[in-house]
Design a protein around this motif. Structure first.
Motif, PDB file in Angstrom:
ATOM      1  N   LEU A 166       0.855  -1.190   0.000  1.00  0.00           N
ATOM      2  CA  LEU A 166       0.000   0.000   0.000  1.00  0.00           C
ATOM      3  C   LEU A 166       0.886   1.233   0.000  1.00  0.00           C
ATOM      4  CD1 LEU A 166      -2.966   1.053   0.241  1.00  0.00           C
ATOM      5  CD2 LEU A 166      -2.596   1.127   2.723  1.00  0.00           C
ATOM      6  N   GLU A 167       0.475   2.245  -0.744  1.00  0.00           N
ATOM      7  CA  GLU A 167       1.248   3.484  -0.767  1.00  0.00           C
ATOM      8  C   GLU A 167       1.305   4.100   0.632  1.00  0.00           C
ATOM      9  OE1 GLU A 167       0.352   6.256  -3.898  1.00  0.00           O
ATOM     10  OE2 GLU A 167      -0.445   4.647  -5.163  1.00  0.00           O
ATOM     11  N   ARG A 168       2.460   4.625   0.956  1.00  0.00           N
ATOM     12  CA  ARG A 168       2.695   5.114   2.322  1.00  0.00           C
ATOM     13  C   ARG A 168       1.761   6.258   2.713  1.00  0.00           C
ATOM     14  NH1 ARG A 168       8.856   6.326   3.504  1.00  0.00           N
ATOM     15  NH2 ARG A 168       7.841   7.029   5.407  1.00  0.00           N
ATOM     16  N   GLN A 169       1.318   7.029   1.735  1.00  0.00           N
ATOM     17  CA  GLN A 169       0.471   8.186   2.063  1.00  0.00           C
ATOM     18  C   GLN A 169      -0.884   7.767   2.633  1.00  0.00           C
ATOM     19  OE1 GLN A 169      -0.918  10.361  -1.450  1.00  0.00           O
ATOM     20  NE2 GLN A 169      -0.261   8.626  -2.728  1.00  0.00           N
ATOM     21  N   TYR A 170      -1.262   6.487   2.451  1.00  0.00           N
ATOM     22  CA  TYR A 170      -2.549   6.025   2.966  1.00  0.00           C
ATOM     23  C   TYR A 170      -2.418   5.338   4.318  1.00  0.00           C
ATOM     24  CZ  TYR A 170      -3.662   6.959  -1.900  1.00  0.00           C
ATOM     25  OH  TYR A 170      -3.798   7.556  -3.118  1.00  0.00           O
ATOM     26  N   ILE A 171      -1.235   5.341   4.882  1.00  0.00           N
ATOM     27  CA  ILE A 171      -1.040   4.858   6.251  1.00  0.00           C
ATOM     28  C   ILE A 171      -1.351   6.021   7.188  1.00  0.00           C
ATOM     29  CG2 ILE A 171       0.564   3.879   7.906  1.00  0.00           C
ATOM     30  CD1 ILE A 171      -0.124   1.979   5.672  1.00  0.00           C
ATOM     31  N   ARG A 172      -2.351   5.834   8.049  1.00  0.00           N
ATOM     32  CA  ARG A 172      -2.803   6.908   8.940  1.00  0.00           C
ATOM     33  C   ARG A 172      -2.057   6.836  10.282  1.00  0.00           C
ATOM     34  NH1 ARG A 172      -5.265   9.937   5.062  1.00  0.00           N
ATOM     35  NH2 ARG A 172      -6.512   8.546   3.724  1.00  0.00           N
ATOM     36  N   PRO A 173      -2.185   7.870  11.105  1.00  0.00           N
ATOM     37  CA  PRO A 173      -1.473   7.871  12.401  1.00  0.00           C
ATOM     38  C   PRO A 173      -1.754   6.617  13.215  1.00  0.00           C
ATOM     39  CG  PRO A 173      -2.398  10.043  11.960  1.00  0.00           C
ATOM     40  CD  PRO A 173      -2.919   9.131  10.881  1.00  0.00           C
ATOM     41  N   VAL A 184      -5.237   2.034   8.925  1.00  0.00           N
ATOM     42  CA  VAL A 184      -5.696   2.201   7.549  1.00  0.00           C
ATOM     43  C   VAL A 184      -7.211   2.343   7.584  1.00  0.00           C
ATOM     44  CG1 VAL A 184      -5.891   1.088   5.290  1.00  0.00           C
ATOM     45  CG2 VAL A 184      -3.765   0.888   6.585  1.00  0.00           C
ATOM     46  N   TRP A 185      -7.739   3.283   6.760  1.00  0.00           N
ATOM     47  CA  TRP A 185      -9.188   3.458   6.673  1.00  0.00           C
ATOM     48  C   TRP A 185      -9.716   2.589   5.533  1.00  0.00           C
ATOM     49  CZ3 TRP A 185      -8.968   9.543   6.620  1.00  0.00           C
ATOM     50  CH2 TRP A 185      -8.477   9.978   7.866  1.00  0.00           C
ATOM     51  N   VAL A 186     -10.637   1.704   5.871  1.00  0.00           N
ATOM     52  CA  VAL A 186     -11.174   0.752   4.902  1.00  0.00           C
ATOM     53  C   VAL A 186     -12.697   0.912   4.835  1.00  0.00           C
ATOM     54  CG1 VAL A 186     -11.393  -1.693   4.304  1.00  0.00           C
ATOM     55  CG2 VAL A 186      -9.295  -0.862   5.393  1.00  0.00           C
ATOM     56  N   LYS A 203     -19.404   1.496   5.352  1.00  0.00           N
ATOM     57  CA  LYS A 203     -19.049   2.236   6.564  1.00  0.00           C
ATOM     58  C   LYS A 203     -17.530   2.284   6.715  1.00  0.00           C
ATOM     59  CE  LYS A 203     -23.284   1.112   9.092  1.00  0.00           C
ATOM     60  NZ  LYS A 203     -23.841   0.514  10.334  1.00  0.00           N
ATOM     61  N   LEU A 204     -17.076   3.286   7.468  1.00  0.00           N
ATOM     62  CA  LEU A 204     -15.655   3.463   7.723  1.00  0.00           C
ATOM     63  C   LEU A 204     -15.192   2.462   8.777  1.00  0.00           C
ATOM     64  CD1 LEU A 204     -12.961   4.998   7.449  1.00  0.00           C
ATOM     65  CD2 LEU A 204     -13.809   6.608   9.186  1.00  0.00           C
ATOM     66  N   ASN A 205     -14.155   1.705   8.427  1.00  0.00           N
ATOM     67  CA  ASN A 205     -13.566   0.756   9.364  1.00  0.00           C
ATOM     68  C   ASN A 205     -12.103   1.150   9.561  1.00  0.00           C
ATOM     69  OD1 ASN A 205     -12.262  -2.530   9.304  1.00  0.00           O
ATOM     70  ND2 ASN A 205     -13.312  -1.620  11.027  1.00  0.00           N
ATOM     71  N   ILE A 206     -11.791   1.607  10.777  1.00  0.00           N
ATOM     72  CA  ILE A 206     -10.413   2.003  11.097  1.00  0.00           C
ATOM     73  C   ILE A 206      -9.660   0.744  11.500  1.00  0.00           C
ATOM     74  CG2 ILE A 206      -8.952   3.443  12.542  1.00  0.00           C
ATOM     75  CD1 ILE A 206     -11.289   5.368  12.848  1.00  0.00           C
ATOM     76  N   ARG A 207      -8.689   0.365  10.669  1.00  0.00           N
ATOM     77  CA  ARG A 207      -8.035  -0.928  10.811  1.00  0.00           C
ATOM     78  C   ARG A 207      -6.589  -0.749  11.281  1.00  0.00           C
ATOM     79  NH1 ARG A 207      -9.032  -5.129   7.271  1.00  0.00           N
ATOM     80  NH2 ARG A 207     -11.110  -4.198   6.935  1.00  0.00           N
ATOM     81  N   LYS A 208      -6.223  -1.422  12.345  1.00  0.00           N
ATOM     82  CA  LYS A 208      -4.831  -1.452  12.811  1.00  0.00           C
ATOM     83  C   LYS A 208      -4.070  -2.482  11.992  1.00  0.00           C
ATOM     84  CE  LYS A 208      -1.496  -0.561  15.902  1.00  0.00           C
ATOM     85  NZ  LYS A 208      -0.932   0.779  16.147  1.00  0.00           N
ATOM     86  N   VAL A 209      -2.895  -2.087  11.454  1.00  0.00           N
ATOM     87  CA  VAL A 209      -2.122  -2.997  10.613  1.00  0.00           C
ATOM     88  C   VAL A 209      -0.703  -3.129  11.154  1.00  0.00           C
ATOM     89  CG1 VAL A 209      -3.457  -2.485   8.537  1.00  0.00           C
ATOM     90  CG2 VAL A 209      -1.429  -1.116   9.067  1.00  0.00           C
ATOM     91  N   ASN A 210      -0.058  -4.210  10.776  1.00  0.00           N
ATOM     92  CA  ASN A 210       1.346  -4.432  11.123  1.00  0.00           C
ATOM     93  C   ASN A 210       2.191  -4.259   9.868  1.00  0.00           C
ATOM     94  OD1 ASN A 210       3.466  -5.452  13.081  1.00  0.00           O
ATOM     95  ND2 ASN A 210       3.700  -6.941  11.424  1.00  0.00           N
TER      96      ASN A 210
END
Length: 388
Positions: A322-329, A333-335, A340-347
């Motif tokens: 995934l492009e780095r600009q779409y990694i959120r604080p 990642v917003w999916v 609906k918006l799903n705020i996803r924690k990724v490793n």
């Protein structure tokens, strides 16, 4: 019209205006509030994450430097009587080419003297061998039994050893004189590019003088600084060839678009840079000046150039890119999930200049929100442009 009558008329108009205003106030319709309002889903753009095997790139910067760099010096002193035409800054020389000639006259004379000394020593040794034969015959005629020490003296063995030692010393002196004569001719120790020359014809030099600077043309290095966390993703060329991770060297400020040089990670320096606290790797570039295999489409490397290196890291298997600009604080990642918006924690397993490589929390082809939202609440309704 009298003043009194004017006052009555004015008061009548005022009272009438008040009555009309009160009538409008009591008879005006009242506004009613509806019980519900319609909520509109936020319009967003999305991108799709890709899953598979990827080879990321580590981008760093470094400085070009020679792998072989010497200050040419002399081992004997004297007057410079000859300078080769190719011994000039910017010229190229081959191993064994004559660069400078020190006046050889003194060394030639010394060699002749040492050869003469050797001849005398060899002559004395031959004479002593003859005396050995005479002494042995005399001893056999006498027939007396002598001690070992006295027998050596009678047979002149110490004299023979001394004569032999004189020959060996004379031979060593001849060898040294020959060596000094050869050292009066200063030659290129390897195929080299000359960067500077510090002497001229007629210069008087002493042993160890700085005559010029030579660098090897077979190999250059780029000393690059990379984050310590990325060292384990490199292949370090510990073998003699130094063929580690492939590297592309570019210099956008000076080279044409699309031009690059190729190299390999050769060594990992065992200490961090004192200022940046980054790890240092040596990148090896063969034939940096294109002397072995000329190629007009590739630029030569120049010592001291500040270049960008793109190092090929180890292959990542079965990860989501995934492009780095779409990694959120907070590595989120917003999916979009069921509108609906799903705020996803990724490793994030690895990051390069452009992409993040995720091994947990995001699946292939999921729709990732690319739009920056003012209000971010998990479960917020979202819509795409096609949903209008």
């Amino acid at each position: 019209m009298t003043k009194k009558k004017t006052i009555f008329i004015s008061m009548g108009l005022l009272i009438g205006s008040i009555l009309i205003a009160v009538l409008f106030f009591w008879t005006a319709p009242e506004a009613e509030m509806e019980g519900a309002s319609k909520t509109t889903a936020m319009l967003v753009d999305v991108v799709q994450a890709k899953q598979g095997d990827f080879t990321p790139t580590i981008v760093a910067t470094g400085i070009v430097q020679p792998a072989t760099d010497i200050s040419l010096s002399n081992q004997v002193g004297g007057e410079i009587t000859r300078i080769a035409n190719q011994f000039l800054p910017g010229a190229y020389v081959k191993k064994g080419d004559l660069l400078l000639q020190i006046n050889p006259a003194d060394f030639e004379n010394t060699l002749l003297l040492r050869k003469s000394d050797l001849s005398l020593a060899q002559s004395d040794y031959e004479v002593e061998l003859g005396r050995q034969d005479v002494a042995l015959k005399d001893y056999e005629l006498i027939g007396d039994e002598l001690t070992s020490e006295n027998q050596n003296l009678v047979l002149r063995k110490p004299q023979l050893l001394a004569a032999k030692a004189n020959v060996e010393a004379a031979e060593a002196a001849v060898s040294q004189a020959t060596l000094n004569l050869n050292r009066a001719s200063i030659r290129a120790p390897f195929d080299a590019h000359i960067l500077s020359r510090n002497v001229n014809l007629g210069s008087q030099i002493t042993p160890g003088s700085d005559l010029g600077r030579l660098v090897g043309i077979d190999e250059y290095w780029v000393m690059a600084n990379i984050p310590l966390s990325k060292v384990n993703w490199l292949s370090i060329g510990e073998d003699a060839d130094g063929t580690g991770s492939p590297v592309k060297i570019v210099h956008p400020a000076a080279w044409e678009q699309g031009q690059f040089r190729e190299g390999n990670v050769s060594r990992l320096v065992g200490a961090l840079d004192n200022q940046t606290r980054l790890a240092r790797v040596i990148i090896r570039i063969a034939d940096p000046l294109l002397r072995r295999k000329p190629n007009p489409d590739k630029p030569p490397l120049i010592i001291g150039t500040f270049v960008e290196v793109q190092i090929e890291a180890s292959k990542l298997e079965n990860v989501t890119r995934l492009e780095r600009q779409y990694i959120r604080p907070g590595n989120t990642v917003w999916v979009i999930q069921e509108g609906k918006l799903n705020i996803r924690k990724v490793n994030i397993l690895f990051e390069d200049q452009d992409f993040a490589y995720i091994n947990e929390g995001l699946s292939a082809n999921e729709q990732v929100v690319a739009t920056d939202l003012a209000t971010v609440v998990d479960g917020s309704p979202l819509r795409l442009d096609a949903d209008k």
